[in-house]
Design a protein around this motif. Structure first.
Motif, PDB file in Angstrom:
ATOM      1  N   ARG A 119      -4.260 -22.627 -31.562  1.00  0.00           N
ATOM      2  CA  ARG A 119      -5.654 -22.857 -31.500  1.00  0.00           C
ATOM      3  C   ARG A 119      -6.252 -23.255 -30.062  1.00  0.00           C
ATOM      4  O   ARG A 119      -5.007 -24.610 -30.267  1.00  0.00           O
ATOM      5  CB  ARG A 119      -6.557 -23.431 -32.628  1.00  0.00           C
ATOM      6  N   ILE A 120      -6.926 -22.867 -29.427  1.00  0.00           N
ATOM      7  CA  ILE A 120      -6.548 -23.196 -27.942  1.00  0.00           C
ATOM      8  C   ILE A 120      -7.859 -23.657 -27.688  1.00  0.00           C
ATOM      9  O   ILE A 120      -8.730 -22.590 -27.662  1.00  0.00           O
ATOM     10  CB  ILE A 120      -6.491 -22.481 -26.779  1.00  0.00           C
ATOM     11  N   GLY A 121      -8.121 -25.052 -27.102  1.00  0.00           N
ATOM     12  CA  GLY A 121      -9.960 -25.072 -27.252  1.00  0.00           C
ATOM     13  C   GLY A 121      -9.907 -24.604 -25.755  1.00  0.00           C
ATOM     14  O   GLY A 121      -9.727 -23.770 -24.903  1.00  0.00           O
ATOM     15  N   LYS A 122     -11.596 -25.557 -25.690  1.00  0.00           N
ATOM     16  CA  LYS A 122     -12.089 -24.796 -24.070  1.00  0.00           C
ATOM     17  C   LYS A 122     -12.118 -25.731 -23.000  1.00  0.00           C
ATOM     18  O   LYS A 122     -11.282 -26.927 -23.266  1.00  0.00           O
ATOM     19  CB  LYS A 122     -13.958 -24.914 -24.685  1.00  0.00           C
ATOM     20  N   GLY A 123     -11.587 -24.290 -22.046  1.00  0.00           N
ATOM     21  CA  GLY A 123     -11.634 -25.363 -20.900  1.00  0.00           C
ATOM     22  C   GLY A 123      -9.652 -25.747 -20.236  1.00  0.00           C
ATOM     23  O   GLY A 123     -10.192 -26.971 -19.520  1.00  0.00           O
ATOM     24  N   CYS A 124      -9.682 -25.142 -21.254  1.00  0.00           N
ATOM     25  CA  CYS A 124      -8.154 -25.603 -21.471  1.00  0.00           C
ATOM     26  C   CYS A 124      -7.466 -24.910 -20.008  1.00  0.00           C
ATOM     27  O   CYS A 124      -7.566 -23.430 -19.790  1.00  0.00           O
ATOM     28  CB  CYS A 124      -7.520 -25.505 -21.885  1.00  0.00           C
ATOM     29  N   ILE A 125      -6.089 -25.313 -19.660  1.00  0.00           N
ATOM     30  CA  ILE A 125      -5.444 -24.490 -18.200  1.00  0.00           C
ATOM     31  C   ILE A 125      -4.481 -24.485 -19.069  1.00  0.00           C
ATOM     32  O   ILE A 125      -3.363 -25.899 -19.415  1.00  0.00           O
ATOM     33  CB  ILE A 125      -5.261 -25.420 -17.094  1.00  0.00           C
ATOM     34  N   VAL A 126      -3.276 -23.018 -19.306  1.00  0.00           N
ATOM     35  CA  VAL A 126      -1.971 -23.111 -20.050  1.00  0.00           C
ATOM     36  C   VAL A 126      -1.528 -22.429 -18.957  1.00  0.00           C
ATOM     37  O   VAL A 126      -1.690 -20.411 -18.168  1.00  0.00           O
ATOM     38  CB  VAL A 126      -1.539 -22.140 -20.971  1.00  0.00           C
ATOM     39  N   GLU A 139      -6.182 -29.052 -27.875  1.00  0.00           N
ATOM     40  CA  GLU A 139      -8.055 -29.470 -27.705  1.00  0.00           C
ATOM     41  C   GLU A 139      -8.563 -28.829 -27.037  1.00  0.00           C
ATOM     42  O   GLU A 139      -7.317 -28.719 -25.555  1.00  0.00           O
ATOM     43  CB  GLU A 139      -8.427 -30.792 -28.562  1.00  0.00           C
ATOM     44  N   ASP A 140     -10.036 -28.971 -26.437  1.00  0.00           N
ATOM     45  CA  ASP A 140     -10.537 -28.906 -25.086  1.00  0.00           C
ATOM     46  C   ASP A 140     -10.233 -29.863 -24.690  1.00  0.00           C
ATOM     47  O   ASP A 140      -9.460 -30.814 -23.675  1.00  0.00           O
ATOM     48  CB  ASP A 140     -11.883 -29.367 -26.035  1.00  0.00           C
ATOM     49  N   PHE A 141     -10.259 -28.886 -22.920  1.00  0.00           N
ATOM     50  CA  PHE A 141      -9.290 -29.510 -21.608  1.00  0.00           C
ATOM     51  C   PHE A 141      -8.544 -29.975 -20.968  1.00  0.00           C
ATOM     52  O   PHE A 141      -8.378 -31.063 -20.971  1.00  0.00           O
ATOM     53  CB  PHE A 141     -11.016 -30.617 -21.010  1.00  0.00           C
ATOM     54  N   VAL A 142      -7.553 -29.588 -21.776  1.00  0.00           N
ATOM     55  CA  VAL A 142      -6.008 -30.244 -21.537  1.00  0.00           C
ATOM     56  C   VAL A 142      -5.486 -29.313 -20.489  1.00  0.00           C
ATOM     57  O   VAL A 142      -5.990 -27.845 -20.751  1.00  0.00           O
ATOM     58  CB  VAL A 142      -5.620 -29.907 -22.916  1.00  0.00           C
ATOM     59  N   HIS A 143      -4.450 -29.652 -20.319  1.00  0.00           N
ATOM     60  CA  HIS A 143      -4.022 -29.221 -19.090  1.00  0.00           C
ATOM     61  C   HIS A 143      -2.570 -29.095 -19.032  1.00  0.00           C
ATOM     62  O   HIS A 143      -1.405 -30.486 -19.433  1.00  0.00           O
ATOM     63  CB  HIS A 143      -3.884 -29.276 -17.641  1.00  0.00           C
ATOM     64  N   ILE A 144      -2.482 -28.195 -19.633  1.00  0.00           N
ATOM     65  CA  ILE A 144      -0.600 -28.050 -19.633  1.00  0.00           C
ATOM     66  C   ILE A 144      -0.078 -26.902 -18.536  1.00  0.00           C
ATOM     67  O   ILE A 144      -0.116 -25.685 -17.956  1.00  0.00           O
ATOM     68  CB  ILE A 144      -0.187 -26.504 -21.143  1.00  0.00           C
ATOM     69  N   SER A 145       0.908 -28.215 -18.203  1.00  0.00           N
ATOM     70  CA  SER A 145       1.135 -28.069 -16.965  1.00  0.00           C
ATOM     71  C   SER A 145       2.569 -26.885 -16.692  1.00  0.00           C
ATOM     72  O   SER A 145       3.145 -26.266 -17.334  1.00  0.00           O
ATOM     73  CB  SER A 145       1.928 -28.598 -15.357  1.00  0.00           C
ATOM     74  N   PRO A 146       3.053 -26.188 -15.551  1.00  0.00           N
ATOM     75  CA  PRO A 146       3.836 -25.047 -15.207  1.00  0.00           C
ATOM     76  C   PRO A 146       5.261 -25.078 -15.699  1.00  0.00           C
ATOM     77  O   PRO A 146       6.021 -26.631 -16.042  1.00  0.00           O
ATOM     78  CB  PRO A 146       3.703 -24.901 -13.490  1.00  0.00           C
ATOM     79  N   GLY A 147       6.140 -24.474 -16.801  1.00  0.00           N
ATOM     80  CA  GLY A 147       6.391 -24.796 -17.262  1.00  0.00           C
ATOM     81  C   GLY A 147       7.148 -25.754 -18.205  1.00  0.00           C
ATOM     82  O   GLY A 147       8.468 -26.672 -19.075  1.00  0.00           O
ATOM     83  N   VAL A 148       6.335 -26.048 -19.379  1.00  0.00           N
ATOM     84  CA  VAL A 148       5.829 -26.960 -20.233  1.00  0.00           C
ATOM     85  C   VAL A 148       6.242 -26.692 -21.345  1.00  0.00           C
ATOM     86  O   VAL A 148       6.160 -25.201 -21.339  1.00  0.00           O
ATOM     87  CB  VAL A 148       4.601 -27.725 -20.351  1.00  0.00           C
ATOM     88  N   HIS A 149       6.865 -26.990 -22.307  1.00  0.00           N
ATOM     89  CA  HIS A 149       7.151 -26.254 -23.670  1.00  0.00           C
ATOM     90  C   HIS A 149       6.762 -27.153 -24.977  1.00  0.00           C
ATOM     91  O   HIS A 149       7.435 -28.034 -24.571  1.00  0.00           O
ATOM     92  CB  HIS A 149       8.927 -25.864 -23.887  1.00  0.00           C
ATOM     93  N   LEU A 150       6.249 -25.962 -25.394  1.00  0.00           N
ATOM     94  CA  LEU A 150       5.957 -27.261 -26.737  1.00  0.00           C
ATOM     95  C   LEU A 150       6.785 -26.629 -28.088  1.00  0.00           C
ATOM     96  O   LEU A 150       5.831 -25.230 -28.011  1.00  0.00           O
ATOM     97  CB  LEU A 150       4.373 -27.248 -26.777  1.00  0.00           C
ATOM     98  N   ALA A 151       6.951 -27.020 -28.753  1.00  0.00           N
ATOM     99  CA  ALA A 151       7.105 -26.447 -29.943  1.00  0.00           C
ATOM    100  C   ALA A 151       6.451 -26.516 -31.357  1.00  0.00           C
ATOM    101  O   ALA A 151       5.260 -26.341 -31.161  1.00  0.00           O
ATOM    102  CB  ALA A 151       8.461 -27.613 -30.811  1.00  0.00           C
TER     103      ALA A 151
END
Length: 206
Positions: A119-126, A139-151
């Motif tokens: 579940r990705i909130g609103k206003g996020c950057i993947v 959650e809302d307004f998170v920035h997942i930068s290039p090349g980030v890896h979440l398990a």
């Protein structure tokens, strides 16, 4: 077909526009930007300043193309209050799993992978080439930068920023409004707001 208006004609706004062009869903694409020196981006016109957005809300989809989480959040909340139509943009070269939920104003860039039941909130950057595995909550307004890896089964709190190439192990929670440095490795819960760097990550600023 509706028209698309992007607030912000610089770096992040350009990438949103590039994604929108590839989707071919809008009759036209334009920008608002407060820098009077920017007249066009990617051949698309800047038609006014941010404060002009109210004039366009009835006939445009509007998305915020600003990388700063706080600014993006405040602008999107204003748009929501005014009843704007805020789309989700998913690059055609990304992969989205089953039962993934994406909030309004979220953008998923080229090469990103979001696996099932996240579940990705609103206003996020993947951002470009990042991966979000199963059962994540962003959650809302998170920035997942290039090349980030979440398990799997990771939770990232509202307004946090994960720097380029950072890694988060499974079953980890990150509190709201954190900054995770480039290349950092998160192997335990982050329960205190601050800036975290290193392998494993440690808190360096409040």
């Amino acid at each position: 077909m509706k028209k698309l208006l992007i607030i912000g004609a610089s770096g992040h706004g350009k990438v949103i526009a590039d994604t929108a062009l590839k989707l071919n869903k809008w009759e036209s694409i334009s920008f608002l930007d407060d820098d009077e020196n920017i007249k066009t981006t990617l051949g698309l016109k800047v038609v006014g300043k941010t404060s002009d957005v109210i004039k366009y809300i009835d006939v445009y989809d509007v998305i915020v193309g600003v990388g700063n989480n706080n600014i993006r959040g405040n602008l999107q909340k204003f748009l929501e209050d005014k009843g704007a139509s805020i789309p989700v943009l998913i690059h055609p070269n990304s992969i989205i799993g089953e039962e993934v939920i994406l909030g309004a104003g979220t953008v998923v860039m080229a090469g990103a992978v979001i696996n099932c039941c996240s579940r990705i909130g609103k206003g996020c950057i993947v951002n470009t080439g990042s991966t979000i595995d199963h059962d994540n909550i962003i959650e809302d307004f998170v920035h997942i930068s290039p090349g980030v890896h979440l398990a799997g089964t990771v939770k990232v709190g509202k307004g946090s920023w994960l720097g380029i190439g950072s890694i988060v192990s499974n079953n980890i929670s990150i509190v709201s409004n954190c900054k995770i440095g480039a290349g950092a490795v998160i192997i335990k819960d982050i329960v205190e707001t601050g800036t975290y760097v290193g392998m494993p990550a440690r808190r360096v600023y409040s």
